[in-house]
Design a protein around this motif. Structure first.
Motif, mmCIF file in Angstrom:
data_model
loop_
_atom_site.group_PDB
_atom_site.id
_atom_site.type_symbol
_atom_site.label_atom_id
_atom_site.label_comp_id
_atom_site.label_asym_id
_atom_site.label_seq_id
_atom_site.Cartn_x
_atom_site.Cartn_y
_atom_site.Cartn_z
ATOM 1 N N THR A 122 -22.241 -17.862 18.496
ATOM 2 C CA THR A 122 -21.742 -18.938 17.695
ATOM 3 C C THR A 122 -22.825 -19.911 17.801
ATOM 4 N N ILE A 123 -23.240 -20.383 19.144
ATOM 5 C CA ILE A 123 -24.052 -21.454 19.612
ATOM 6 C C ILE A 123 -25.321 -21.247 18.930
ATOM 7 N N TYR A 124 -26.038 -20.162 18.861
ATOM 8 C CA TYR A 124 -27.317 -19.831 18.001
ATOM 9 C C TYR A 124 -27.115 -20.087 16.350
ATOM 10 N N TRP A 125 -25.925 -19.516 15.962
ATOM 11 C CA TRP A 125 -25.677 -19.726 14.595
ATOM 12 C C TRP A 125 -25.570 -21.227 14.257
ATOM 13 N N VAL A 126 -24.858 -22.092 14.865
ATOM 14 C CA VAL A 126 -24.437 -23.211 14.582
ATOM 15 C C VAL A 126 -25.860 -23.980 14.722
ATOM 16 N N LEU A 127 -26.641 -23.794 15.705
ATOM 17 C CA LEU A 127 -27.941 -24.552 15.899
ATOM 18 C C LEU A 127 -28.691 -24.382 14.989
ATOM 19 N N VAL A 254 -32.744 -26.026 21.304
ATOM 20 C CA VAL A 254 -31.582 -25.100 21.909
ATOM 21 C C VAL A 254 -31.182 -25.772 23.120
ATOM 22 N N ARG A 255 -32.264 -25.900 23.961
ATOM 23 C CA ARG A 255 -32.039 -26.480 25.352
ATOM 24 C C ARG A 255 -31.442 -28.089 25.282
ATOM 25 N N ASP A 256 -32.114 -28.691 24.437
ATOM 26 C CA ASP A 256 -31.594 -30.148 24.201
ATOM 27 C C ASP A 256 -30.146 -30.288 23.568
ATOM 28 N N MET A 257 -29.934 -29.380 22.660
ATOM 29 C CA MET A 257 -28.476 -29.495 22.015
ATOM 30 C C MET A 257 -27.503 -29.089 23.099
ATOM 31 N N GLU A 260 -27.076 -31.267 25.933
ATOM 32 C CA GLU A 260 -26.026 -32.417 25.452
ATOM 33 C C GLU A 260 -24.540 -32.411 25.401
ATOM 34 N N ALA A 261 -24.488 -30.984 24.951
ATOM 35 C CA ALA A 261 -23.053 -30.722 24.787
ATOM 36 C C ALA A 261 -22.346 -30.059 25.920
ATOM 37 N N GLY A 262 -22.992 -29.943 26.955
ATOM 38 C CA GLY A 262 -22.507 -29.350 28.511
ATOM 39 C C GLY A 262 -22.280 -27.800 28.274
ATOM 40 N N ILE A 263 -23.191 -27.288 27.429
ATOM 41 C CA ILE A 263 -22.901 -25.905 27.342
ATOM 42 C C ILE A 263 -24.199 -25.146 28.108
#
Length: 265
Positions: A122-127, A254-257, A260-263
Motif C-alpha cells: 500500500t505504501i509503495y503504491w500510494v507513493l 520514499v524515505r522522506d515521506m 514524515e508520516a511516522g512509518i
C-alpha cells in the motif's frame, strides 16, 4: 503562458474514534505537502459519515491548509456513499469536461481501507501514484498541451481480467486530464456524452470506457507499466518505472515521506 493546474482530491474521513488509518493518512498529507506548489487551485471533497461533525471537518481543513494549499482552495463536504471517490470524479470532472480549463489532476486518499494486510504494498503504491505523476510537470504539460494526448498517468497494475465490461481497468486513478481537449474530441462522436455513474469503479473504468466510445481518446497519454493483476509487488513495480538515473530520487522520496508520516519500512 499561465496554465491552470487544478487538483481535485477526494478525501475519505474515517469513522470517528478509529486509529488504524492514522499512518496512511499521514502519508497522504506528507505527499500533498510535498507537491502542493504544483497546483494553481485545489478542490477538496471531504467525504464523511457525519456531515454535521464540524470539529472533525475543521481539523481536516486545517491539516490540508497546513500542507501549503493556502490560495484558491475550496472545500465541499459530502456524505459517504457506495460510490466512494467515483462520485467525486463523476460530479467534479466527468460531468464538467467542457467547463474545466487547463489541466486537472484527480487524486484520492488511496489505500486507507486496505492498509492492514500488506502495508508495504500500500505504501509503495500510494507513493508511486504521487511521485510518477507530479514530479515531472514539464513533461505533463508538454504531452497534454502540445501533443494529441488527453491523459497523463502512470500505474502499477493494469487489471485486464474484468470480463465483458471494458477494455481495461485503470487501478489507481491518480491522473492528469486535459478535460476540454477530451470534450472537444468527444463532441465529434456523440456530443461528448459521458458514461453514467453505475458503481464505485467508475473513475477507474472511465478512460477504458472512453476508449470504447471514442477510439484513441480514452487511453491515449497513459504510461502503461506492469500489466497484470498482481497487487503484491508494488515496490518492485514502482522501481521498475525508474530508469537508472531515477532510482535514487524515488528511493529518497520514499524515505522522506515515510519518515514524515511516522512509518517504518
Amino acid at each position: 503562458m499561465d496554465i491552470t493546474k487544478r487538483l481535485i482530491f477526494h478525501m475519505w474521513i474515517p469513522p470517528k474514534g478509529s486509529t488504524q488509518y492514522e499512518l496512511p493518512e499521514n502519508l497522504h498529507f506528507a505527499c500533498l505537502k510535498r507537491f502542493s506548489n504544483v497546483f494553481t487551485e485545489a478542490l477538496f471533497i471531504l467525504s464523511t459519515d457525519d456531515v454535521n461533525d464540524s470539529d472533525t471537518l475543521s481539523l481536516y481543513k486545517s491539516r490540508i491548509l497546513s500542507c501549503g494549499f493556502n490560495r484558491n482552495v475550496t472545500f465541499k463536504v459530502i456524505e459517504n456513499t457506495m460510490y466512494y471517490e467515483s462520485l467525486t470524479f463523476y460530479n467534479e470532472i466527468a460531468s464538467k469536461l467542457s467547463e474545466l480549463d487547463g489541466l486537472t489532476f484527480f487524486g484520492h486518499s488511496k489505500g486507507l481501507t486496505n492498509y492492514h494486510g500488506n502495508e508495504e504494498n500500500t505504501i509503495y503504491w500510494v507513493l508511486a501514484s504521487y511521485y510518477f505523476n507530479l514530479n515531472w510537470m514539464d513533461e505533463v504539460e508538454r504531452m497534454l498541451l502540445s501533443y494529441q494526448q488527453y491523459y497523463y498517468g502512470t500505474l502499477l497494475s493494469l487489471v485486464d481480467t474484468i470480463p465483458n465490461r471494458y477494455k481495461w481497468y485503470y487501478a489507481g486513478t491518480f491522473m492528469w486530464i486535459n478535460t476540454r481537449k477530451l470534450n472537444e474530441y468527444g463532441v465529434k462522436y456523440d456530443g461528448a456524452v459521458v458514461p453514467p455513474l453505475v458503481d464505485r469503479s467508475y473513475s477507474e473504468l472511465f478512460p477504458g470506457n472512453m476508449t470504447d466510445r471514442y477510439p484513441v481518446a480514452g487511453s491515449h497519454g497513459f504510461k502503461f507499466y506492469c500489466y497484470g493483476n498482481d497487487y503484491n509487488a508494488a515496490k518492485e513495480r514502482a522501481l521498475g518505472l525508474c530508469d537508472e538515473s531515477e532510482v535514487e530520487g524515488f528511493e529518497t522520496f520514499v524515505r522522506d515521506m515515510t519518515s514524515e508520516a511516522g512509518i517504518a519500512l
